[in-house]
Enzyme design. Sequence first.
Site, PDB file in Angstrom:
ATOM      1  CB  SER A  84      -0.937   0.001   1.210  1.00 55.47           C
ATOM      2  OG  SER A  84      -1.786  -1.115   1.192  1.00 55.47           O
ATOM      3  CG  HIS A 135      -2.190   3.822   3.298  1.00 50.29           C
ATOM      4  ND1 HIS A 135      -3.546   3.584   3.395  1.00 50.29           N
ATOM      5  CD2 HIS A 135      -1.620   2.594   3.114  1.00 50.29           C
ATOM      6  CE1 HIS A 135      -3.787   2.294   3.262  1.00 50.29           C
ATOM      7  NE2 HIS A 135      -2.628   1.672   3.098  1.00 50.29           N
TER       8      HIS A 135
END
Length: 251
Positions: A143, A189
């Site tokens: 991610s 993230h």
Amino acid sequence: MDCLERARTDWQRRRPTPRSQFGAVIRPGQRPVVTFTVIGLCIAVYALQLFSDAVTASLWYAPLQTSAWAFEPWRMLTSALVHSPSNAMHLLFNMFAIWFVGRALEPALGRARYGALLLLSALGGSVAVLFLTPAMTPTLGASGAVFGLFGALFILMRATGSQTGGILTLIAINVVISFVIPGISWQGHFGGLVTGAICALLLSKVPGGRSPDAQKNARRRSLWQGLGLLGVAILLIALTAVGMQFVNPYA
């Protein structure tokens, strides 16, 4: 005829190699090899994870693993290759995102720049985890690299004058998901997004040079782009060296 053939060959050699706005050589029918390779690696590692939990445990990353108690810095990158064995959607979403965005970015940047972007985004995600996550909390998944691609795509679209509403909406939705759904590392993230955006800024803002020799300009631009990405790598390593001093498993 021989003279004509030689003249044509000389002209082709002197003709500037077609390049994208960001310096990548444009080749008709070029395949996104790096994108497909990364996807293949993640799928292969996931298959191994299903056979043995030891694979997951040996590749994920927690801040404790870059500290005075343990020093396994390679996990900051290997963690991007492993996904939750109990949640196939974790893998599928990340692979779809890499495939979707990578097909556009890899030809525009070239394989080397694109590969560096992926690696640095993954590392940037892990650096954010080091600073913002409890010492013994494991993180895994691509991610960070995916958000790096999102950030880079936004910057590069702005550089080309393209409409950015779609990618902004995509980023906003995923940021909300990062905070709403439990168990998602918003820290990774965030780090990937910021790192990808910075890398894209460096790649897009480097001047192409003013020499009448197009090849010379391309080499100069590639040199400065490479130095810029190297600078990002050095900064992330320096931040890791600083952050590992503050890891406290007893906090």
